[in-house]
Scaffold this motif. Structure first.
Motif, PDB file in Angstrom:
ATOM      1  N   GLN A  68      46.060  14.146  36.018  1.00  0.00           N
ATOM      2  CA  GLN A  68      46.100  13.804  34.597  1.00  0.00           C
ATOM      3  C   GLN A  68      45.307  14.798  33.747  1.00  0.00           C
ATOM      4  N   PRO A  69      45.839  15.190  32.595  1.00  0.00           N
ATOM      5  CA  PRO A  69      45.050  16.011  31.665  1.00  0.00           C
ATOM      6  C   PRO A  69      43.775  15.261  31.259  1.00  0.00           C
ATOM      7  N   LEU A  70      42.651  15.918  31.417  1.00  0.00           N
ATOM      8  CA  LEU A  70      41.342  15.361  31.062  1.00  0.00           C
ATOM      9  C   LEU A  70      41.066  14.036  31.770  1.00  0.00           C
ATOM     10  N   GLY A  71      41.665  13.876  32.964  1.00  0.00           N
ATOM     11  CA  GLY A  71      41.494  12.630  33.698  1.00  0.00           C
ATOM     12  C   GLY A  71      40.061  12.342  34.092  1.00  0.00           C
ATOM     13  N   LEU A  72      39.251  13.382  34.288  1.00  0.00           N
ATOM     14  CA  LEU A  72      37.857  13.210  34.685  1.00  0.00           C
ATOM     15  C   LEU A  72      36.897  13.650  33.585  1.00  0.00           C
ATOM     16  N   ALA A  73      37.433  13.940  32.412  1.00  0.00           N
ATOM     17  CA  ALA A  73      36.605  14.525  31.347  1.00  0.00           C
ATOM     18  C   ALA A  73      35.543  13.564  30.840  1.00  0.00           C
ATOM     19  N   GLY A  74      35.776  12.261  30.917  1.00  0.00           N
ATOM     20  CA  GLY A  74      34.824  11.304  30.380  1.00  0.00           C
ATOM     21  C   GLY A  74      33.631  11.029  31.257  1.00  0.00           C
ATOM     22  N   LEU A  75      33.590  11.606  32.455  1.00  0.00           N
ATOM     23  CA  LEU A  75      32.482  11.377  33.382  1.00  0.00           C
ATOM     24  C   LEU A  75      31.352  12.357  33.124  1.00  0.00           C
ATOM     25  N   ASP A  76      30.136  11.983  33.502  1.00  0.00           N
ATOM     26  CA  ASP A  76      29.040  12.949  33.439  1.00  0.00           C
ATOM     27  C   ASP A  76      29.176  13.905  34.620  1.00  0.00           C
ATOM     28  N   ASP A  77      28.341  14.939  34.638  1.00  0.00           N
ATOM     29  CA  ASP A  77      28.478  15.978  35.658  1.00  0.00           C
ATOM     30  C   ASP A  77      28.371  15.417  37.076  1.00  0.00           C
ATOM     31  N   ASN A  78      27.424  14.531  37.311  1.00  0.00           N
ATOM     32  CA  ASN A  78      27.228  13.995  38.655  1.00  0.00           C
ATOM     33  C   ASN A  78      28.434  13.171  39.104  1.00  0.00           C
ATOM     34  N   ALA A  79      28.921  12.296  38.230  1.00  0.00           N
ATOM     35  CA  ALA A  79      30.062  11.458  38.587  1.00  0.00           C
ATOM     36  C   ALA A  79      31.322  12.297  38.755  1.00  0.00           C
ATOM     37  N   ARG A  80      31.520  13.286  37.887  1.00  0.00           N
ATOM     38  CA  ARG A  80      32.698  14.137  37.998  1.00  0.00           C
ATOM     39  C   ARG A  80      32.683  14.936  39.295  1.00  0.00           C
ATOM     40  N   THR A  81      31.524  15.467  39.628  1.00  0.00           N
ATOM     41  CA  THR A  81      31.420  16.238  40.876  1.00  0.00           C
ATOM     42  C   THR A  81      31.664  15.337  42.082  1.00  0.00           C
ATOM     43  N   ALA A  82      31.142  14.119  42.039  1.00  0.00           N
ATOM     44  CA  ALA A  82      31.379  13.174  43.138  1.00  0.00           C
ATOM     45  C   ALA A  82      32.857  12.839  43.250  1.00  0.00           C
ATOM     46  N   ALA A  83      33.538  12.670  42.097  1.00  0.00           N
ATOM     47  CA  ALA A  83      34.969  12.371  42.116  1.00  0.00           C
ATOM     48  C   ALA A  83      35.759  13.544  42.684  1.00  0.00           C
ATOM     49  N   LEU A  84      35.393  14.762  42.303  1.00  0.00           N
ATOM     50  CA  LEU A  84      36.089  15.944  42.817  1.00  0.00           C
ATOM     51  C   LEU A  84      35.862  16.104  44.317  1.00  0.00           C
ATOM     52  N   GLU A  85      34.642  15.834  44.760  1.00  0.00           N
ATOM     53  CA  GLU A  85      34.353  15.908  46.195  1.00  0.00           C
ATOM     54  C   GLU A  85      35.221  14.910  46.956  1.00  0.00           C
ATOM     55  N   LEU A  86      35.370  13.725  46.383  1.00  0.00           N
ATOM     56  CA  LEU A  86      36.227  12.716  46.991  1.00  0.00           C
ATOM     57  C   LEU A  86      37.690  13.167  46.954  1.00  0.00           C
ATOM     58  N   GLY A  87      38.084  13.828  45.861  1.00  0.00           N
ATOM     59  CA  GLY A  87      39.454  14.318  45.753  1.00  0.00           C
ATOM     60  C   GLY A  87      39.795  15.360  46.798  1.00  0.00           C
ATOM     61  N   ALA A  88      38.815  16.156  47.185  1.00  0.00           N
ATOM     62  CA  ALA A  88      39.064  17.201  48.185  1.00  0.00           C
ATOM     63  C   ALA A  88      39.391  16.627  49.554  1.00  0.00           C
ATOM     64  N   ARG A  89      38.955  15.400  49.822  1.00  0.00           N
ATOM     65  CA  ARG A  89      39.208  14.803  51.136  1.00  0.00           C
ATOM     66  C   ARG A  89      40.031  13.520  51.033  1.00  0.00           C
ATOM     67  N   ARG A  90      40.784  13.375  49.932  1.00  0.00           N
ATOM     68  CA  ARG A  90      41.551  12.152  49.728  1.00  0.00           C
ATOM     69  C   ARG A  90      42.824  12.147  50.570  1.00  0.00           C
ATOM     70  N   PRO A  91      43.352  10.970  50.871  1.00  0.00           N
ATOM     71  CA  PRO A  91      44.657  10.892  51.537  1.00  0.00           C
ATOM     72  C   PRO A  91      45.754  11.199  50.528  1.00  0.00           C
TER      73      PRO A  91
END
Length: 549
Positions: free
Chosen positions: A185-208
């Motif tokens: 999604q465009p700007l799907g993670l834009a509303g998160l702070d840096d820590n939460a966004r990085t955690a979400a991206l880390e989870l995205g790298a190993r998602r099913p």
């Protein structure tokens, strides 16, 4: 950490290479005016180095469609290239030749919040910019690719219970019900702070992958219910209230659910989301030879255009199309008889039964099997009597028979026996003509895997001839790429790796595909997979040589 650009990088930014003479296109200059220049300046001011990926939408919003159609019909460049590409490159060239780009800020150097690598903030392309937004461009290109794009190899480490854990963890990070395409999604993670966004991206790298989730639960909605984040089985979306029908189908609106439950209650056999032939469009339901569509957003211009397209496709392919609208659902007690008549169903002859809702199965806690281990070595690698009987000798690599053979004179060539129905091909031709006269692009689905293996034989034999005559012989990557995509789509990792290993054994030239093939090979090996040409269908499971050399 951010610094100004005072150090060198192997990949210092991604400026599109656009010749300045593109700005001299006389067919565009006939109607181009100051307003269009102002649009380009505004896009540059808003999007900085990423304006090339945004300028086309901005321009087409102010240029009348009639102007574009007239220009595209007259400009000879548009007969060779798509008009929107011509317009985009004209705008970039004009911005550079007129000094508009001089207003771009000096790019800064950032440290990736995920891996710490240093990168220039103008060093990404359009898709991560649209997903993150300019203030959040705090991740290097490598991390963006790893986190935003699905990695199908992740699926092999996920049980159903792991998928539930993933959804729960993602929900906790987002503090909201996660949509299926959150990483697209465009700007799907834009509303998160840096820590939460990085955690979400880390989870995205190993998602099913979505394919894995659907295979385990039937749909993303079912998975959300199983994870407990949608206990009532509903989800509010821009299209309406998404819910699960009583037969387990995921419905995108309450109207769809009413129709689905009605079909089920009268025992009318139906399938969900059948595809229209020769298109990417899908209907809501299929009953026999009829498609049923609930056009719930009628009145929206884009949606109405889609309705028109679906009608045309149905007419073109002889499909009976039953159209249902919101007003019909409101008066469903009356509408149902009309729909039944169109389907040829006599409701009076059927007993209506309200079926019980079938909740998703309890997630399994069993881990999937680990990748197949390597075959135990038998005879030492070398030349042995060809067990297929197609040639005098065939090379044995220590675990499997290969696709390289040798005749009685010592001549070496590639021969993939496959199912054994085609004779060996000692030369570089394929079905009587050079391999390059068999284009694969756009016809991949027409080629069988055995044809692709013979194609590989042909390009390998040609490369050997070229090496003998000129000292340089490269193989064409196209058949290997196409075969790998086939095996990848069905998750046959040993077969895919067999093709990749075969590709890596031969010299290959420059281009986009060889690095992709070798990268994928490394990923499969790192994941613990082992090649198996028998799984690929390259050769039968013949006994190993009886004696070692």
């Amino acid at each position: 950490m951010i610094t100004t650009v005072n150090e060198s990088f192997d990949d210092p930014g991604l400026q599109l290479q656009v010749p300045l003479e593109y700005a001299q296109n006389p067919h565009i200059l006939k109607w181009w005016n100051r307003e269009h220049d102002d649009v380009v300046r505004r896009v540059i001011a808003e999007h900085a180095w990423y304006y090339p990926w945004e300028v086309l939408d901005a321009l087409t919003s102010v240029i009348p469609s009639a102007t574009i159609e007239k220009w595209a019909a007259e400009d000879p460049v548009c007969s060779e290239y798509k008009w929107y590409g011509v317009l985009m490159y004209f705008a970039i060239a004009r911005a550079r030749s007129t000094g508009m780009e001089d207003e771009l800020p000096e790019p800064q150097v950032r440290s990736c919040l995920r891996c710490g690598a240093r990168f220039r903030e103008d060093g990404l392309v359009g898709w991560p910019y649209r997903r993150l937004g300019r203030p959040n461009l705090k991740y290097c290109r490598k991390c963006c690719e790893e986190c935003f794009f699905e990695n199908d190899l992740n699926d092999d480490a996920y049980s159903d219970a792991d998928i539930v854990d993933y959804i729960v963890e993602l929900t906790n990070i987002l503090e909201a019900v996660p949509p299926q395409n959150i990483f697209d999604q465009p700007l799907g993670l834009a509303g998160l702070d840096d820590n939460a966004r990085t955690a979400a991206l880390e989870l995205g790298a190993r998602r099913p992958s979505i394919v894995k989730v659907k295979a385990a639960f039937g749909s993303w909605l079912h998975a959300l219910v199983a994870a407990g984040v949608l206990p009532d089985g509903t989800q509010h979306t821009s299209r309406g209230i998404r819910s699960i029908a009583v037969d387990g189908h995921a419905c995108y609106s309450l109207g769809e659910k009413i129709i689905d439950d009605w079909l089920t209650s009268y025992g009318i056999v139906h399938t969900k989301e059948p595809g229209y032939p020769d298109s990417n469009y899908r209907a809501d339901f299929q009953v026999g030879d009829a498609f049923i569509e609930f056009f719930g957003l009628v009145g929206n211009a884009d949606y109405d255009a889609k309705i028109h397209t679906k009608r045309s496709l149905a007419q073109q392919h002889g499909i009976r199309l039953i159209e249902i609208y919101p007003k019909d659902v409101t008066a469903w007690l009356k509408t149902q008889h009309k729909v039944a008549e169109q389907l040829g169903v006599d409701l009076s002859a059927r007993t209506r039964k309200a079926p019980e809702f079938r909740p998703p199965a309890t997630p399994s806690t069993t881990k999937p099997p680990s990748p197949e281990g390597p075959r135990a070595p038998a005879a030492q690698p070398g030349w042995y009597t060809d067990p297929t009987g197609r040639e005098k000798e065939r090379f044995w690599d220590g675990r499997y028979w290969g696709t390289v053979v040798r005749d009685g004179t010592g001549y070496v060539y590639s021969d993939t026996p496959g199912d054994g129905t085609t004779p060996p091909n000692r030369g570089s031709d394929l079905d009587g003509k050079p391999s390059w006269e068999h284009p694969l692009q756009g016809r991949e689905s027409e080629q069988t895997i055995q044809f692709l293996f013979r194609y590989m034989d042909s390009v390998e034999n040609l490369a050997r001839v070229d090496a003998e005559t000129s000292g340089i012989g490269f193989i064409a990557p196209a058949p290997y790429w196409t075969a790998c995509q086939r095996f990848r789509s069905v998750r046959n990792r040993p077969a895919e790796l067999a093709v990749l290993d075969r590709f890596a054994e031969h010299p290959h030239g420059a281009g986009a595909l060889p690095p992709k093939l070798l990268k994928r090979r490394g990923e499969l090996r790192a994941a613990g997979y082992h090649y198996n040409p028998i799984e690929a269908g390259m050769i039968g499971d013949y006994p190993p040589p009886e004696s070692t050399q």
